[in-house]
Motif scaffolding. Structure first.
Motif, PDB file in Angstrom:
ATOM      1  N   ASN A 117      39.459  44.602  32.295  1.00  0.00           N
ATOM      2  CA  ASN A 117      40.538  43.587  33.661  1.00  0.00           C
ATOM      3  C   ASN A 117      41.554  42.384  32.870  1.00  0.00           C
ATOM      4  OD1 ASN A 117      41.557  46.228  35.166  1.00  0.00           O
ATOM      5  ND2 ASN A 117      39.239  46.188  35.069  1.00  0.00           N
ATOM      6  N   LYS A 118      40.865  42.166  31.736  1.00  0.00           N
ATOM      7  CA  LYS A 118      40.488  40.453  31.304  1.00  0.00           C
ATOM      8  C   LYS A 118      42.293  40.053  32.074  1.00  0.00           C
ATOM      9  CE  LYS A 118      37.727  39.772  27.417  1.00  0.00           C
ATOM     10  NZ  LYS A 118      37.435  40.164  26.141  1.00  0.00           N
ATOM     11  N   GLU A 119      43.225  40.523  31.292  1.00  0.00           N
ATOM     12  CA  GLU A 119      44.473  39.672  31.776  1.00  0.00           C
ATOM     13  C   GLU A 119      44.932  39.545  33.653  1.00  0.00           C
ATOM     14  OE1 GLU A 119      47.200  42.379  30.441  1.00  0.00           O
ATOM     15  OE2 GLU A 119      46.714  42.448  28.319  1.00  0.00           O
ATOM     16  N   HIS A 120      43.868  39.803  34.385  1.00  0.00           N
ATOM     17  CA  HIS A 120      44.069  40.400  36.186  1.00  0.00           C
ATOM     18  C   HIS A 120      43.199  40.130  36.805  1.00  0.00           C
ATOM     19  CE1 HIS A 120      48.070  42.772  34.973  1.00  0.00           C
ATOM     20  NE2 HIS A 120      47.174  43.464  34.440  1.00  0.00           N
ATOM     21  N   MET A 121      41.953  38.980  36.166  1.00  0.00           N
ATOM     22  CA  MET A 121      41.453  38.671  36.091  1.00  0.00           C
ATOM     23  C   MET A 121      41.595  37.639  37.406  1.00  0.00           C
ATOM     24  SD  MET A 121      38.362  39.365  33.399  1.00  0.00           S
ATOM     25  CE  MET A 121      37.084  38.341  34.109  1.00  0.00           C
ATOM     26  N   SER A 122      40.189  36.666  38.740  1.00  0.00           N
ATOM     27  CA  SER A 122      40.813  35.162  38.550  1.00  0.00           C
ATOM     28  C   SER A 122      39.117  34.637  38.522  1.00  0.00           C
ATOM     29  CB  SER A 122      40.209  35.766  40.298  1.00  0.00           C
ATOM     30  OG  SER A 122      38.859  36.155  40.607  1.00  0.00           O
ATOM     31  N   ARG A 123      39.444  33.176  38.627  1.00  0.00           N
ATOM     32  CA  ARG A 123      38.192  32.303  37.959  1.00  0.00           C
ATOM     33  C   ARG A 123      36.697  32.603  38.287  1.00  0.00           C
ATOM     34  NH1 ARG A 123      35.470  27.708  39.534  1.00  0.00           N
ATOM     35  NH2 ARG A 123      34.965  25.889  37.875  1.00  0.00           N
ATOM     36  N   GLN A 124      36.567  33.462  39.501  1.00  0.00           N
ATOM     37  CA  GLN A 124      35.000  33.726  39.574  1.00  0.00           C
ATOM     38  C   GLN A 124      35.419  34.881  38.806  1.00  0.00           C
ATOM     39  OE1 GLN A 124      34.818  34.365  44.135  1.00  0.00           O
ATOM     40  NE2 GLN A 124      32.320  34.462  43.810  1.00  0.00           N
ATOM     41  N   GLN A 125      36.087  35.572  39.140  1.00  0.00           N
ATOM     42  CA  GLN A 125      35.385  37.153  38.084  1.00  0.00           C
ATOM     43  C   GLN A 125      35.681  36.927  36.923  1.00  0.00           C
ATOM     44  OE1 GLN A 125      39.407  39.297  38.894  1.00  0.00           O
ATOM     45  NE2 GLN A 125      37.943  40.716  39.934  1.00  0.00           N
ATOM     46  N   LYS A 126      35.858  35.488  35.790  1.00  0.00           N
ATOM     47  CA  LYS A 126      35.630  35.133  35.112  1.00  0.00           C
ATOM     48  C   LYS A 126      34.822  34.280  34.215  1.00  0.00           C
ATOM     49  CE  LYS A 126      40.665  34.813  33.855  1.00  0.00           C
ATOM     50  NZ  LYS A 126      41.715  33.294  32.627  1.00  0.00           N
TER      51      LYS A 126
END
Length: 500
Positions: A328-337
């Motif tokens: 789900n890289k394309e829809h990740m938030s900054r915190q998720q990254k």
């Protein structure tokens, strides 16, 4: 315009390619002995939540569904369930601290510098020579008085398992200090109880008795009778290695004599050495990193001692989380990254550590195989004189490993053999090249030198010149100054200080 050539010298400093973190980790792990390696793994398990102990591959035990409770974890092992919950909590706590965690994986240094301690012995469980023998005594049906006397005899054994204190003196000590009146005739059968313990030869009063005790444990055969005859009737020739005299006296063929010598050399003159440290010293044993087993037919096998070292794997929760993030890289938030970066670092660090542990295992295995190949005669017969000259370079060339790697493997590692437990460095020694170009083992020369000094007349000890002449007659043509150097390395004083 004329052109001229000018030669200039320029000093330039170039930075060598730095060692990678993985190489540094491997070099550290290779040097650690068993106990330190186990502690290092536990530290990594504590520091990296992406790493966990591998669940046993054994088949699950049968269980009756009717006996299970309604709780979903009722059939699981309590310790495994608790560890899984702790891992889950650690993962949650780590993800909450994403911004405060170091992005670079720190190279493990540990609380202590191992280089400062590499010459110290590594100790394992508290189990002594005395404890091992007393466990066997506990299986005998004895009166309290007899058990006390047997225990006292065991405490009187020397480091090699032999009893050099006269039985009459032991009886006298028991009477004076322990209030037990016992005659030598009464103590004799109790000593025989000790001599029936394992390993064979324990409790012997002389080397001859030690070898006879071991021979008597063998199955009845013509070879056993020949061995007994040599030890009983030709012991003096046996100790002086006068094989031809023995062969002629017993009317043996060359093949019979060769087979007889091979069997005699399998006897252990120091039965206590194979049982760890002896009485009067530390009540702990050195933990061997390698276990070498020599069979009576000459077959040699070995294994790495894994002790309590756990097997490792990547935490399934971390692996699943990393897979979900990557899908789900394309829809990740900054915190998720940031969470992805943290998870990836921990998983890569865990995998790197697992790879380093496996590489360490392969490295230790290759090194021990090479040592067994180079020093096979010693492992077959246990005679120190059979150790050939061997340096780090010899093992490096045979294994294809770097010289520094062999050096690290050899530091503070121990090997348990049929003949005792030895530091790995014991098998390395330089060679001495004579004027004629003959290569001799320095260890073999030192053994011969020690034997000469042990057997000398203490009222007229041998000078270094006399020792040199005696060694030359034995086939060791070395200089007097070399004799003095080896004598000092053995911790033996000069002749005038050995005089009694």
């Amino acid at each position: 315009m004329a052109q001229s050539q000018i030669q200039q010298q320029k000093q330039e400093q170039r930075q060598l390619q730095s060692i990678s973190a993985q190489q540094l980790l491997l070099s550290q792990l290779v040097e650690l002995p068993l106990q330190q390696m186990t502690e290092r793994i536990e530290t990594e398990l504590h520091d990296n939540p992406a790493l966990e102990k591998k669940v046993s591959d054994e088949e699950p035990q049968d269980w009756d569904p009717a006996e299970a409770s309604d709780q979903p974890d009722a059939a699981e092992d309590y310790d495994q369930q608790r560890e899984r919950e702790e891992r889950s909590d650690a993962l949650d706590a780590a993800l909450e601290n994403i911004g405060r965690d170091d992005e670079e994986l720190p190279v493990y240094q540990g609380g202590r510098q191992w280089s400062d301690e590499q010459e110290q012995a590594v100790y394992g469980e508290e189990r002594s020579f005395y404890d091992t023998l007393m466990e066997q005594v506990g299986e005998l049906e004895l009166s309290d008085r007899d058990r006390y006397v047997i225990e006292y005899i065991i405490q009187s054994l020397d480091d090699d398992g032999l009893l050099r204190t006269p039985l009459a003196d032991i009886c006298e000590q028991l009477a004076i200090y322990h209030g037990i009146d016992i005659t030598e005739a009464e103590a004799e059968p109790l000593l025989r109880h000790v001599q029936q313990l394992d390993p064979a030869g324990i409790g012997a009063r002389t080397l001859q008795e030690c070898l006879l005790l071991q021979t008597e444990r063998r199955k009845n055969s013509p070879m056993k009778a020949l061995m007994r005859k040599v030890i009983e009737d030709h012991f003096d020739e046996f100790t002086k290695k006068h094989w031809q005299r023995i062969q002629q006296s017993m009317a043996l063929t060359d093949s019979q004599m060769e087979e007889l010598l091979a069997e005699l050399r399998r006897l252990n003159p120091k039965p206590g050495a194979s049982m760890g440290e002896a009485l009067g010293r530390s009540m702990q044993q050195i933990t061997p990193d390698f276990i070498v087993d020599t069979q009576d037919d000459g077959t040699i096998t070995f294994s790495l001692n894994s002790g309590d070292m756990p097997r490792l794997e990547i935490s399934q929760s971390f692996a699943d989380l990393l897979r979900d993030f990557q899908n789900n890289k394309e829809h990740m938030s900054r915190q998720q990254k940031e969470a992805l970066l943290y998870t990836k670092q921990k998983v890569e660090a865990a995998q790197g550590f697992i790879d380093a542990v496996e590489t360490r295992r392969r490295t230790l295995t290759k090194t021990m195989k090479a040592i067994l190949q180079l020093q096979r005669p010693f492992f077959e017969e246990g005679d120190e004189e059979l150790l050939r000259p061997m340096i780090l370079k010899d093992v490096a060339e045979l294994t294809g490993l770097d010289l520094s790697t062999i050096s690290r493997v050899s530091n503070s590692k121990y090997v348990q053999t049929r003949w005792g437990t030895f530091p790995l460095k014991f098998f390395f020694s330089d060679s001495y090249v004579t004027q004629s170009g003959e290569e001799l083992s320095t260890r073999k020369i030192k053994v011969a030198l020690r034997n000469l000094i042990d057997d000398e007349d203490k009222h007229k000890p041998l000078s270094d010149d006399a020792l040199r002449d005696a060694l030359e007659r034995q086939g060791f043509p070395i200089a007097r100054r070399t004799v003095a150097k080896y004598r000092e390395q053995l911790g033996l004083p000069v002749a005038r200080l050995r005089k009694s």
